[in-house]
Design an enzyme around this catalytic site. Structure first.
Site, PDB file in Angstrom:
ATOM      1  N   TRP A  31      54.760 102.210 146.721  1.00  0.00           N
ATOM      2  CA  TRP A  31      54.843 103.674 146.509  1.00  0.00           C
ATOM      3  C   TRP A  31      55.521 103.968 145.188  1.00  0.00           C
ATOM      4  O   TRP A  31      55.116 104.884 144.463  1.00  0.00           O
ATOM      5  CB  TRP A  31      55.553 104.341 147.672  1.00  0.00           C
ATOM      6  N   ASP A  60      61.095 109.463 147.432  1.00  0.00           N
ATOM      7  CA  ASP A  60      59.970 109.479 148.370  1.00  0.00           C
ATOM      8  C   ASP A  60      60.536 108.989 149.697  1.00  0.00           C
ATOM      9  O   ASP A  60      60.874 107.809 149.846  1.00  0.00           O
ATOM     10  CB  ASP A  60      58.876 108.535 147.845  1.00  0.00           C
ATOM     11  N   LYS A 120      54.565 110.171 159.349  1.00  0.00           N
ATOM     12  CA  LYS A 120      55.323 109.143 160.081  1.00  0.00           C
ATOM     13  C   LYS A 120      56.200 109.792 161.150  1.00  0.00           C
ATOM     14  O   LYS A 120      55.944 109.646 162.333  1.00  0.00           O
ATOM     15  CB  LYS A 120      56.176 108.310 159.132  1.00  0.00           C
TER      16      LYS A 120
HETATM   17  C1  LIG Z   1      56.814 105.719 151.524  1.00  0.00           C
HETATM   18  C2  LIG Z   1      55.402 106.255 151.388  1.00  0.00           C
HETATM   19  N1  LIG Z   1      55.080 107.024 150.344  1.00  0.00           N
HETATM   20  C3  LIG Z   1      53.842 107.512 150.201  1.00  0.00           C
HETATM   21  C4  LIG Z   1      52.862 107.248 151.108  1.00  0.00           C
HETATM   22  C5  LIG Z   1      51.490 107.789 150.860  1.00  0.00           C
HETATM   23  O1  LIG Z   1      51.207 108.834 151.683  1.00  0.00           O
HETATM   24  P1  LIG Z   1      49.780 109.535 151.561  1.00  0.00           P
HETATM   25  O2  LIG Z   1      48.785 108.552 152.051  1.00  0.00           O
HETATM   26  O3  LIG Z   1      49.902 110.737 152.435  1.00  0.00           O
HETATM   27  O4  LIG Z   1      49.601 109.868 150.127  1.00  0.00           O
HETATM   28  C6  LIG Z   1      53.132 106.463 152.212  1.00  0.00           C
HETATM   29  C7  LIG Z   1      52.067 106.175 153.189  1.00  0.00           C
HETATM   30  O5  LIG Z   1      52.152 105.345 154.042  1.00  0.00           O
HETATM   31  C8  LIG Z   1      54.438 105.944 152.355  1.00  0.00           C
HETATM   32  O6  LIG Z   1      54.752 105.154 153.399  1.00  0.00           O
END
Ligand SMILES: Cc1ncc(COP(=O)(O)O)c(C=O)c1O
Length: 272
Positions: free
Chosen positions: A2, A73, A97
């Site tokens: 991420w 994040d 989540k």
């Molecule tokens: C820590 C984290 N950030 C970002 C995301 C990405 O989320 P999205 O698929 O809604 O963009 C996830 C998805 O699992 C995640 O676990």
């Protein structure tokens, strides 16, 4: 994963400096304070509080240079424990989540950060747009927001974030304690950095892992396959996962270890 995506997105609009990474050890730990090297005048410092894929989690926030906003994040551990929002300039979390259905993002942003952002990015991507319009600049995903409100009421009724943290700690402990005593399974994250949300572990061979995942699925213990970039197994035990599910998983792991010890021992024999 991420943070790498955050880096990619930041590059077109600014200069990116990677202050610390555990990439060389396959993301098995959170950087120690001594590993962190900030650039001279960072506009902000970004972290991902919980590594959903490799199963590590920041226990506390890193120290940042005075006056520099911390941006996080928190998608995969938001509201799994109390969070001191005062320490952050900006917190963002995809809902899917611990908060509710996918399609909603929760943002907590300090007032001065709302106006600090670039005006040369699309209007929709500027937080000032959403702050000025009370999150109604575009048609919001109403159902997702409604469900999130219901989840927040549920969290409060269950005793709030302190109660969530206690529960999550106890659930993760059950699994990690078993993994630590097992001679078959092993955890992949360094002990002090283990995630309370995503417990990542391996079996002695990829064949045994595939067998474990297949048999677990037949038992109704679904979704244990690790992320494709990490392999192995991952038990995601978010707020909504009850303790009895973790107990069922540990019971199955014990049984699987007992009945596959022979296959694991055979792997250790030198080839003739
Ligand atoms: C820590 C984290 N950030 C970002 C995301 C990405 O989320 P999205 O698929 O809604 O963009 C996830 C998805 O699992 C995640 O676990």
């Amino acid at each position: 994963v991420w943070s790498q995506k955050a880096v990619k997105e930041a590059k077109p609009v600014g200069k990116v400096h990677i202050a610390a990474t555990s990439e060389s050890t396959n993301f098995d730990r959170i950087p120690r304070p001594d590993d962190i090297r900030y650039s001279a005048n960072p506009a902000y410092v970004h972290i991902t509080t919980n590594n959903t894929i490799y199963g590590t989690q920041w226990r506390t926030e890193p120290a940042v240079p005075s006056g520099v906003p911390l941006v996080a994040d928190t998608s995969s551990d938001m509201y799994s424990r109390p969070i001191d929002v005062q320490k952050y300039g900006l917190i963002y979390a995809g809902a899917q989540k611990n908060l509710g259905p996918s399609g909603v993002v929760l943002v907590i942003i300090r007032n001065d950060m709302v106006e600090a952002g670039s005006k040369s990015i699309p209007t929709m991507l500027q937080y000032r747009t959403h702050a000025a319009e009370n999150s109604l600049y575009n048609t919001p995903p109403t159902f997702g927001i409604y469900v999130m409100g219901e989840v927040f009421k549920w969290i409060q009724a269950e005793g709030g974030l302190g109660a969530m943290a206690e529960r999550n700690q106890a659930k993760a402990q059950l699994l990690y304690d078993f993994i630590d005593e097992s001679e078959f399974f092993r955890g992949t994250a360094q002990t002090q950095d283990r995630s309370l949300m995503n417990v990542c572990f391996r079996a002695p061979s990829e064949e045994l892992e595939a067998k474990f995942i297949g048999e677990a699925t037949k038992r109704g213990l679904d979704g244990l396959k690790g992320h494709r970039s990490a392999g192995g197994m991952r038990a995601s035990i978010y707020n909504a996962c009850p303790r009895r599910s973790v107990e069922a998983l540990v019971a199955f792991m014990k049984e699987f270890e007992r009945s596959n010890r022979g296959a694991a021992a055979a792997l250790k024999q030198p080839a003739i």
